[in-house]
Design a protein around this motif. Structure first.
Motif, PDB file in Angstrom:
ATOM      1  N   GLY A 531       0.653  -1.067  -0.084  1.00 31.56           N
ATOM      2  CA  GLY A 531       0.002   0.033   0.048  1.00 31.56           C
ATOM      3  C   GLY A 531       0.898   1.156   0.133  1.00 31.56           C
ATOM      4  N   THR A 532       2.138   1.281   0.185  1.00 32.70           N
ATOM      5  CA  THR A 532       3.032   2.243   0.095  1.00 32.70           C
ATOM      6  C   THR A 532       4.282   1.938  -0.024  1.00 32.70           C
ATOM      7  OG1 THR A 532       3.592   4.480   1.342  1.00 32.70           O
ATOM      8  CG2 THR A 532       3.544   2.430   2.964  1.00 32.70           C
ATOM      9  N   LEU A 533       5.288   2.862   0.032  1.00 33.02           N
ATOM     10  CA  LEU A 533       6.537   2.679  -0.028  1.00 33.02           C
ATOM     11  C   LEU A 533       7.409   3.228   1.011  1.00 33.02           C
ATOM     12  CD1 LEU A 533       6.934   3.797  -3.894  1.00 33.02           C
ATOM     13  CD2 LEU A 533       6.924   1.568  -3.053  1.00 33.02           C
ATOM     14  N   ALA A 534       8.788   2.942   1.289  1.00 35.81           N
ATOM     15  CA  ALA A 534       9.641   3.519   2.151  1.00 35.81           C
ATOM     16  C   ALA A 534       9.245   2.921   3.557  1.00 35.81           C
ATOM     17  CB  ALA A 534       9.906   4.787   2.036  1.00 35.81           C
ATOM     18  N   THR A 535       8.820   1.701   3.503  1.00 30.66           N
ATOM     19  CA  THR A 535       8.407   0.995   5.082  1.00 30.66           C
ATOM     20  C   THR A 535       9.630   0.143   5.478  1.00 30.66           C
ATOM     21  OG1 THR A 535       7.763  -1.093   3.722  1.00 30.66           O
ATOM     22  CG2 THR A 535       6.256   0.775   3.957  1.00 30.66           C
ATOM     23  N   GLU A 536      11.024   0.599   5.477  1.00 37.27           N
ATOM     24  CA  GLU A 536      11.947  -0.300   5.938  1.00 37.27           C
ATOM     25  C   GLU A 536      12.191   0.083   7.249  1.00 37.27           C
ATOM     26  OE1 GLU A 536      12.142   1.715   3.147  1.00 37.27           O
ATOM     27  OE2 GLU A 536      13.228   0.744   1.838  1.00 37.27           O
ATOM     28  N   GLU A 537      12.406  -0.882   8.176  1.00 31.47           N
ATOM     29  CA  GLU A 537      12.658  -0.784   9.570  1.00 31.47           C
ATOM     30  C   GLU A 537      13.884   0.505   9.736  1.00 31.47           C
ATOM     31  OE1 GLU A 537      11.895   0.291  12.915  1.00 31.47           O
ATOM     32  OE2 GLU A 537      10.898  -1.536  12.658  1.00 31.47           O
ATOM     33  N   ALA A 538      13.985   1.081  10.788  1.00 26.91           N
ATOM     34  CA  ALA A 538      15.081   1.935  10.981  1.00 26.91           C
ATOM     35  C   ALA A 538      15.293   2.202  12.440  1.00 26.91           C
ATOM     36  CB  ALA A 538      14.876   3.213  10.217  1.00 26.91           C
TER      37      ALA A 538
END
Length: 591
Positions: A531-538
């Motif tokens: 459903g979206t982008l840039a969901t990486e854990e940080a």
């Protein structure tokens, strides 16, 4: 013919060495050379064959310790721009009258055929103008004065490729000139004190110089087809300081582990904590870690790991020839030495010109491809003897962001997302996902501007373990996501972000409403997995650093790329959209 040269500069770390090296070359050719600077530069000047003169009225540091650096406190300011403004206001222009009067006194005592002035001290230039003295400007790095067609210093932007890019860079150049003009009242007061009229801009003082000499490589800087004739690239001037101790490897000759050289600023930039984090991050690696401090950090402030040796100084030219990787703040001198030694670099900029140096390097690469947070195979095979392995291509450069006001590693880059360690195991049992559209107890947020959004994000990170999370994402993940979406119209949208035409029509019609109305949770982009982008854990620090860097662009630059949903957007429109986006995600966290 023998000539009489007067060098005039100040103790600002990396700016001194190039001036000393040029003075040494002139003295070696039989010219008479005087060197006027802070008292702590006496040994370097005299070793170069110059007669030393100390500032009398102007600031005069007796040593290079942080305690003597009370006028150079850019690290304490909340933003890089505020940091540079502080130095301009309190030192470069704020003390212009003192620098001018000291220079006039020295020229009265003994005239010079040519004065070589630091580009950061317009008071010296004004004194030369008043005395009718010929002078040139020597810059120790990339030009601080914006050059035609070359991105101005600061955010580390690439050259323009389109007319829209050029408009952005023109706006940035105007902003840099305006930033320096915070020192214009003090500079004009200094000029009035010595009988000169006022200037319209600080950089107008540069026009009195015969030449502006840039002590960097022409091939290193971005190209310009309109470079003024008076601007000349004279190549990097890489002198080792007198206080650099002889280098001898502390490890056995047959130690097969690659060496990582860690070297940050020779001036204090509040970087002790980030230096410790670098040491800790490198501790698990099968590598030898050499940390050089450069007189700006006391050795007892750091805890070395088992694979780490901390020394106060070493000749960087020799060290970089032995290094399989250099971890550095990105100062011009260190970057140049690493390039000459063909050492790959991971750059953690503190501010100043340190975003621009790795960006200008033709071999710059995203930080996530060469990250010391995980075991990495890009170190090469240099043995302890240093000479057995030479790279066949240009050394790689990666960069990351770090804020001295918040001292921690924040591994991000303009073109990459933070990468998790490759060997991190995947949990067997993933927690059940929360339907965020049904969450109760969310905060009601309304951000008036970007700074208020940043203040809320910082409060969430500062809450640490006390932060209550109501949704699926961690605070670091949410901040990383917000930063990525702010950055897309500046750095480029991912190619996978392809939206249906019907969705685009709806989005463009709804843009005015979306700028005002609170965003609803649980809504997804059509056709995008998850459903979206840039969901990486940080980690929280990483996410916050990315958001701070992205917010700086949002506050100062117009969007470059059209949004796939909204089409072309103005800076105001993009700001309002991202404030609403920030309200949505931060509402799921209760500090």
């Amino acid at each position: 013919m023998t000539m009489n040269f007067l060098f005039a500069t100040w103790e600002g770390g990396g700016n001194v060495g190039p001036a000393v090296e040029v003075a040494r070359k002139l003295a070696a050719r039989g010219h008479r050379v005087r060197f006027m600077s802070d008292a702590c530069n006496r040994a370097d000047a005299e070793r170069a064959g110059a007669e030393f003169r100390s500032w009398r009225r102007a600031p005069n540091r007796a040593d290079r310790t942080p305690d003597s650096q009370h006028l150079l406190r850019d690290w304490a300011e909340p933003t890089p721009q505020a940091g540079i403004a502080q130095v301009i206001r309190d030192l470069w222009c704020g003390r212009a009258a003192d620098y001018a009067l000291d220079t006039l006194d020295e020229l009265s005592r003994e005239p010079a055929d040519l004065v070589v002035s630091s580009e950061m001290l317009p008071g010296i230039m004004a004194a030369c103008e008043r005395a009718g003295q010929r002078f040139v400007i020597l810059s120790a790095n990339l030009s601080i004065r914006p050059l035609p067609g070359v991105p101005a210093i600061g955010p580390g932007l690439p050259p323009a490729r389109t007319e829209q890019d050029r408009a952005v860079l023109d706006e940035l150049a105007a902003g840099v000139s305006a930033m320096f003009d915070v020192g214009l009242p003090a500079l004009n007061d200094a000029r009035a004190a010595i009988g000169l009229g006022p200037l319209a801009r600080v950089f107008d003082q540069f026009d009195e110089a015969e030449l502006e000499l840039l002590a960097t490589a022409r091939a290193f800087d971005f190209p310009s087809d309109r470079l003024p004739e008076r601007v000349r690239y004279v190549g990097p001037q890489l002198a080792e300081p007198s206080w650099a101790r002889p280098w001898r490897s502390p490890w056995p000759q047959d130690d097969p582990r690659p060496m990582i050289a860690v070297s940050f600023s020779t001036t204090f930039q509040n970087h002790g904590a980030v230096l410790q984090k670098v040491i800790d991050a490198l501790a698990p690696l099968p590598a030898r870690v050499l940390v050089t401090l450069g007189q700006s950090i006391a050795p007892d402030r750091l805890r070395p790991a088992d694979n780490c040796v901390i020394i106060e100084s070493a000749p960087h030219g020799e060290v970089m020839r032995c290094a399989a990787l250099a971890v550095t703040h990105g100062g011009h001198g260190t970057v140049m030495r690493a390039l000459v030694g063909r050492a790959p670099m991971l750059v953690l900029p503190h501010g100043r010109d340190q975003h621009d140096n790795p960006s200008a390097s033709p071999s710059a690469a995203p930080a996530s491809r060469c990250c010391p947070m995980r075991p990495c195979t890009t170190f090469g095979t240099r043995a302890n003897g240093c000479s057995s392995s030479r790279r066949s291509g240009p050394p790689r450069v990666a960069w990351a962001t770090w804020s001295p006001a918040r001292p921690s590693i924040r591994a991000s880059s303009r073109n990459s997302r933070p990468s998790p360690p490759q060997d991190t195991p995947t949990p067997r049992d993933e927690p059940a996902m929360i339907d965020t559209s049904t969450v109760q107890g969310r905060r009601e947020l309304r951000f008036a501007d970007v700074d208020s959004m940043l203040a809320d994000a910082r409060a969430c990170v500062a809450a640490g373990w006390r932060l209550r999370r109501l949704g699926n994402w961690s605070i670091g993940q949410a901040l990383n996501h917000l930063a990525a979406w702010i950055d897309y119209p500046y750095l480029g949208y991912p190619p996978e972000l392809v939206l249906p035409e019907s969705f685009k029509l709806q989005a463009r019609a709804a843009l005015p409403r979306l700028m005002r109305a609170t965003m609803r949770p649980g809504e997804n982009l059509p056709g995008i997995p998850g459903g979206t982008l840039a969901t990486e854990e940080a980690p929280p620090d990483v996410g916050l650093a990315r958001l701070e860097a992205a917010a700086l662009r949002l506050k100062t630059l117009d969007p470059v790329h059209d949004d796939p949903a909204f089409g072309p957007v103005t800076r105001h429109q993009w700001t309002e959209i991202n404030l609403r986006h920030g309200e949505l995600h931060l509402s799921f966290f209760v500090p």
